[in-house]
Design a protein around this motif. Sequence first.
Motif, short mmCIF file in Angstrom:
data_model
loop_
_atom_site.label_atom_id
_atom_site.label_comp_id
_atom_site.label_asym_id
_atom_site.label_seq_id
_atom_site.Cartn_x
_atom_site.Cartn_y
_atom_site.Cartn_z
N ASP A 83 50.06 37.34 37.31
CA ASP A 83 50.31 36.49 36.14
C ASP A 83 49.59 35.14 36.28
O ASP A 83 49.11 34.58 35.30
N ALA A 84 49.56 34.62 37.51
CA ALA A 84 48.93 33.30 37.73
C ALA A 84 47.44 33.38 37.38
O ALA A 84 46.88 32.45 36.78
N PHE A 85 46.78 34.48 37.75
CA PHE A 85 45.36 34.63 37.43
C PHE A 85 45.18 34.88 35.93
O PHE A 85 44.29 34.31 35.30
N THR A 86 46.04 35.74 35.38
CA THR A 86 45.92 36.06 33.95
C THR A 86 46.05 34.79 33.11
O THR A 86 45.34 34.62 32.11
N ALA A 87 46.96 33.91 33.52
CA ALA A 87 47.16 32.67 32.74
C ALA A 87 45.90 31.82 32.71
O ALA A 87 45.73 30.98 31.82
N MET A 88 45.01 32.03 33.69
CA MET A 88 43.74 31.28 33.69
C MET A 88 42.63 32.12 33.04
O MET A 88 41.45 31.79 33.14
N GLY A 89 43.01 33.25 32.47
CA GLY A 89 42.03 34.11 31.81
C GLY A 89 41.25 34.96 32.80
O GLY A 89 40.18 35.47 32.49
N GLU A 90 41.77 35.11 34.00
CA GLU A 90 41.05 35.83 35.05
C GLU A 90 41.83 37.07 35.48
O GLU A 90 43.04 37.17 35.26
N ASP A 91 41.10 37.99 36.14
CA ASP A 91 41.71 39.21 36.64
C ASP A 91 41.82 39.08 38.16
O ASP A 91 40.80 38.88 38.83
N MET A 92 43.04 39.18 38.67
CA MET A 92 43.23 38.98 40.12
C MET A 92 42.36 39.91 40.94
O MET A 92 41.88 39.56 42.02
N ASP A 93 42.13 41.14 40.41
CA ASP A 93 41.35 42.12 41.18
C ASP A 93 39.93 41.64 41.46
O ASP A 93 39.28 42.13 42.38
N ASP A 94 39.43 40.69 40.68
CA ASP A 94 38.09 40.16 40.95
C ASP A 94 38.09 39.22 42.15
O ASP A 94 37.03 38.82 42.63
N TYR A 95 39.27 38.82 42.60
CA TYR A 95 39.36 37.84 43.69
C TYR A 95 40.07 38.37 44.94
O TYR A 95 39.73 38.01 46.05
N VAL A 96 41.11 39.18 44.70
CA VAL A 96 41.98 39.59 45.82
C VAL A 96 42.24 41.09 45.73
O VAL A 96 42.54 41.60 44.66
#
Length: 520
Positions: free
Chosen positions: A132-145
């Motif tokens: 949720d923290a990544f989504t709120a920034m418009g990002e997909d966590m899978d691209d980072y972690v």
Amino acid sequence: MESTVWLASRSLPRPGVGCCNLLSRVRRSGGRLKPCGNGRKVVVCVSGTEGKTKVVIVGGGVGGLAVGGRLAKEGYDVHILEKNSHVGGRLQSLEVEAAVGVGGKSDDPGGQECFRFDTGPSLLLLPQKYRDAFTAMGEDMDDYVTLKKVEPAAYRVFFGEDEGVQSLDLLYDVQKMCLQLEQVEEGAGGAFLRFLANAKEALDKDLYVGLTPYNAPGVFSLLAATELTDGVWYPVGGFAKVRDGLAQAAQKVGATITTKATVKRIDHANGQVQGVTLEDGTFMRANIVVANADLPYVYNSLLGSKVKTQASKLLSSKYSASVIAFQWALSSRLERLSHHNVFLSNCYEESWHRATDASTILERPNFYVHAPSRTDSTVCPLGTDAITVLLPVAHLGEGFSIGSASDDKQIVEAARERVISSLVRSGIGDISSMILSEVVYSPPTWQDSYNLQYGAAFGLAHNLLQLAYFRPDVAEPSIKGLYFAGASTRPGNGVPLVLMGAKVTTNRILEENYPFLSGN
Ligand SMILES: Cc1cc2nc3c(=O)[nH]c(=O)nc-3n(C[C@H](O)[C@H](O)[C@H](O)COP(=O)(O)OP(=O)(O)OC[C@H]3O[C@@H](n4cnc5c(N)ncnc54)[C@H](O)[C@@H]3O)c2cc1C
């Protein structure tokens, strides 16, 4: 660093159409309009990039990064200031180089000769909150972690008397778990099922609804429920991946991050926040300040005497334990360890008293061992091990004895000796001859590294009267524009809760302030 633009009245066009055009132009770009003098004169103050509301965040821990990213995404001009050379706060990974010739190459295609330790969080629970923290920034966590489930057991518990220390795996497979428990004690399997059902029901309702002193004890079973239902996860490459991912995502949406920037004071006057002053004397004006540093430290060291009552109330609140942590690079692998391991003392009641000096550390204390190479092959060279031990002790406000450096040394030595002998008794092996390198954190380290009050590693305690709504609010009512984020504010400690809190703080700011100054 100041980006305020002042347009004095003499630079304005004549009153009339020109002036109106200017005013509406400024409004559109987000400028604040402040009539002054005889009504003909107007002073226009445009703060921050392109007239955006300027937010300074004190501290680049998980809370600071998550709020910073969310606000930047909403259009605020966000500056995160972190005193250390890395963001992430307590969430850190540490790499120690292996001695030449130690172990084989890891089976990771990249290979490495390093031992890696997670010095703060090691259990990744409630992965959806991270997402949720990544989504709120418009990002997909899978691209980072990349998350990997810790399997087959959430953790392994060692317990029992000296002659026969036993171990029990907390398995996700409920049937196997019941069978295992029945072997330890008849009827324990059924009791476990009832416990789990109650905990799960509470979890499904809501983590915090219904928390009162009368029903809150059940809240603590939620931890077990989430471990066994959502699972325990690990970020491949270590928790630093979470730290770096959050920082990169926040920067991508426009937040700026400055490390080695220690805030000396949060400036405020007439009930309004004005900005912050750094240790080198630089003043940074801001419309909003979000303090992510540990809240008792913020009230007692950054805010001055105006908030004395709350400051001393926080000092006398209950605090979590501190911990002595050992990060050991080992020349051999400890086969009996699982990824997460809990060693329970044979003196149940005594073991919950926090040790204050070398003599009060029990022969067999409670402690936790993190051995992540079971899940992630990039942790250490093949055939070796990298383990972190956390031993709870008293914090600096409850008599942890640090009269001198030698006191600290004595406690650390006693802790090391007791942990090693407990590992031997539990059949893990005598690691004293395997230790290639050691890094130690003791209560003063926690205090100095992150400005944690009393060196309490987990901040304000999670007792019933300090959890959720009973924890300090995310805003200071007497100083407009001052907000808080992090483990010692609502809802509580632990990365998922801090990430949930970041949403609460952001929503409060959005309700009370516009991202562009014209709306303020
Ligand atoms: C040993 C240990 C084990 C843990 N294990 C787990 C776990 O397994 N799972 C889990 O979910 N959680 C765990 N936690 C808890 C988790 O680490 C914290 O809840 C979380 O990281 C807190 O984040 P935060 O943003 O609130 O605060 P912090 O991480 O404390 O961040 C605050 C930041 O503010 C900075 N700062 C302070 N003063 C100033 C100043 N004057 N100027 C500028 N910057 C300043 C600090 O340097 C720090 O970077 C663990 C914590 C510890 C210590």
